[in-house]
Design a protein around this motif. Structure first.
Motif, PDB file in Angstrom:
ATOM      1  N   GLY A 100       0.546  -1.173  -0.049  1.00 56.18           N
ATOM      2  CA  GLY A 100      -0.075   0.573   0.293  1.00 56.18           C
ATOM      3  C   GLY A 100       0.610   1.165  -0.262  1.00 56.18           C
ATOM      4  O   GLY A 100      -0.018   2.443   0.335  1.00 56.18           O
ATOM      5  N   TYR A 101       1.893   1.648   0.080  1.00 53.67           N
ATOM      6  CA  TYR A 101       2.729   2.393   0.248  1.00 53.67           C
ATOM      7  C   TYR A 101       3.644   2.643  -1.906  1.00 53.67           C
ATOM      8  O   TYR A 101       3.013   1.750  -2.538  1.00 53.67           O
ATOM      9  N   ARG A 102       3.656   4.068  -1.814  1.00 57.21           N
ATOM     10  CA  ARG A 102       4.226   4.251  -3.079  1.00 57.21           C
ATOM     11  C   ARG A 102       5.594   4.875  -3.361  1.00 57.21           C
ATOM     12  O   ARG A 102       6.620   6.205  -3.192  1.00 57.21           O
ATOM     13  N   PRO A 103       6.690   3.870  -3.398  1.00 65.90           N
ATOM     14  CA  PRO A 103       8.008   4.454  -3.754  1.00 65.90           C
ATOM     15  C   PRO A 103       8.833   5.219  -4.269  1.00 65.90           C
ATOM     16  O   PRO A 103       8.145   5.588  -5.087  1.00 65.90           O
ATOM     17  N   ARG A 104       9.322   6.278  -4.079  1.00 66.86           N
ATOM     18  CA  ARG A 104       9.932   7.268  -5.004  1.00 66.86           C
ATOM     19  C   ARG A 104      11.000   6.863  -5.700  1.00 66.86           C
ATOM     20  O   ARG A 104      12.012   5.981  -5.543  1.00 66.86           O
ATOM     21  N   LEU A 105      11.381   7.842  -6.816  1.00 63.13           N
ATOM     22  CA  LEU A 105      11.653   6.829  -7.733  1.00 63.13           C
ATOM     23  C   LEU A 105      12.761   7.861  -7.573  1.00 63.13           C
ATOM     24  O   LEU A 105      13.139   9.467  -8.141  1.00 63.13           O
ATOM     25  N   ILE A 106      14.576   7.971  -7.720  1.00 58.92           N
ATOM     26  CA  ILE A 106      15.499   8.165  -8.186  1.00 58.92           C
ATOM     27  C   ILE A 106      16.180   8.062  -9.567  1.00 58.92           C
ATOM     28  O   ILE A 106      16.549   7.022  -9.948  1.00 58.92           O
ATOM     29  N   VAL A 107      16.762   9.194 -10.229  1.00 59.90           N
ATOM     30  CA  VAL A 107      16.942   9.419 -11.053  1.00 59.90           C
ATOM     31  C   VAL A 107      18.685   8.242 -11.570  1.00 59.90           C
ATOM     32  O   VAL A 107      19.621   9.115 -11.109  1.00 59.90           O
ATOM     33  N   SER A 108      18.568   7.614 -11.973  1.00 60.41           N
ATOM     34  CA  SER A 108      19.860   6.668 -12.663  1.00 60.41           C
ATOM     35  C   SER A 108      20.712   6.526 -13.243  1.00 60.41           C
ATOM     36  O   SER A 108      19.842   8.117 -13.820  1.00 60.41           O
ATOM     37  N   ASP A 109      21.263   5.849 -14.128  1.00 62.72           N
ATOM     38  CA  ASP A 109      21.720   6.238 -15.687  1.00 62.72           C
ATOM     39  C   ASP A 109      22.197   4.773 -16.343  1.00 62.72           C
ATOM     40  O   ASP A 109      21.782   3.602 -15.464  1.00 62.72           O
ATOM     41  N   THR A 110      22.082   5.140 -17.643  1.00 63.98           N
ATOM     42  CA  THR A 110      21.674   3.552 -18.041  1.00 63.98           C
ATOM     43  C   THR A 110      23.225   2.763 -18.485  1.00 63.98           C
ATOM     44  O   THR A 110      23.308   1.443 -18.159  1.00 63.98           O
ATOM     45  N   THR A 111      23.996   3.469 -17.512  1.00 67.72           N
ATOM     46  CA  THR A 111      25.283   2.123 -17.478  1.00 67.72           C
ATOM     47  C   THR A 111      25.653   1.664 -16.102  1.00 67.72           C
ATOM     48  O   THR A 111      25.819   0.229 -15.463  1.00 67.72           O
TER      49      THR A 111
END
Length: 229
Positions: free
Chosen positions: A196-207
């Protein structure tokens, strides 16, 4: 101050890779791939402990020298049949060390190219977050849905779609409860979402990609060697 620890489930066989040994032990830039995965976590000053979860019958770990990774590293031979089981077993093994509100980062054994700055961005970005979250990258390519004959049945809008990566970072107590109640998930964020929670997205990179096929191993070699040059 928040406390951080990490856990790396490494009990898988890497069947899709098609190698004779588990892919986490395949050679990469002069070391087993797993070494590179663990080293970025062990070298991070924020992280106090790093658990690696192996299968009970692992025959390869002892063939390599891991001493240079330092005293943070702890080995647990309690891996399960699935990733979720391995993580849950690793969490149980860490119970005497971690507090309920400690941050735990779960990282794929087959992601050896995690950049230190992305690791710190995850810790900084979630330090005061009530839920936690994960590294991810926005989907850049056009997505096609296939039918049973492998023909395009639809183009999927990519707006708002992200490709999940690891580490995925949540409070130890919350992650233990979520995995106990929702074990049929493919990653930790899925268990947190199911709770029931909403994790936050932290910007990464494709490597920070997951090594899945032989060509990925060659690309990982180029990434790691490029960072040393």
């Amino acid at each position: 101050m928040p406390r951080y620890s990490a856990l790396v489930p490494a009990a898988g066989s890497g069947a899709r890779f098609g190698a004779e040994i588990p892919k986490q032990y395949l050679g990469l830039a002069g070391r087993p791939m797993l070494y590179h995965t663990l080293s970025v976590l062990c070298e991070c000053e924020r992280i106090e402990h790093v658990w690696v979860v192996l299968s009970a019958g692992d025959e390869w770990w002892d063939a390599y020298d891991w001493k240079s990774l330092g005293p943070k590293l702890r080995v647990e031979r309690c891996g399960g049949a699935t990733r979720a089981e391995s993580v849950a077993n690793g969490l149980a093994a860490a119970a005497g060390v971690l507090r309920q509100d400690d941050w735990l980062l779960v990282h794929d054994a087959a992601r050896p190219c995690l950049a230190p700055d992305r690791l710190l961005a995850l810790c900084d970005g979630l330090a005061d977050d009530p839920v936690g979250g994960l590294l991810a990258v926005p989907v850049a390519d056009t997505l096609k849905r296939a039918d049973g004959d492998r023909r395009v049945s639809a183009t999927v809008p990519r707006d708002g779609l992200w490709q999940a990566q690891t580490p995925q970072m949540f409070r130890y107590g919350l992650l233990c409860r979520a995995l106990a109640e929702h074990s049929g998930v493919t990653d930790e964020a899925g268990a947190i979402e199911a709770a029931g929670y909403r994790p936050r997205l932290i910007v990464s990179d494709t490597t920070n990609f997951k090594v899945t096929y032989p060509a990925d191993l060659r690309l990982a070699e180029l990434v790691l060697r490029g960072r040393k040059s």
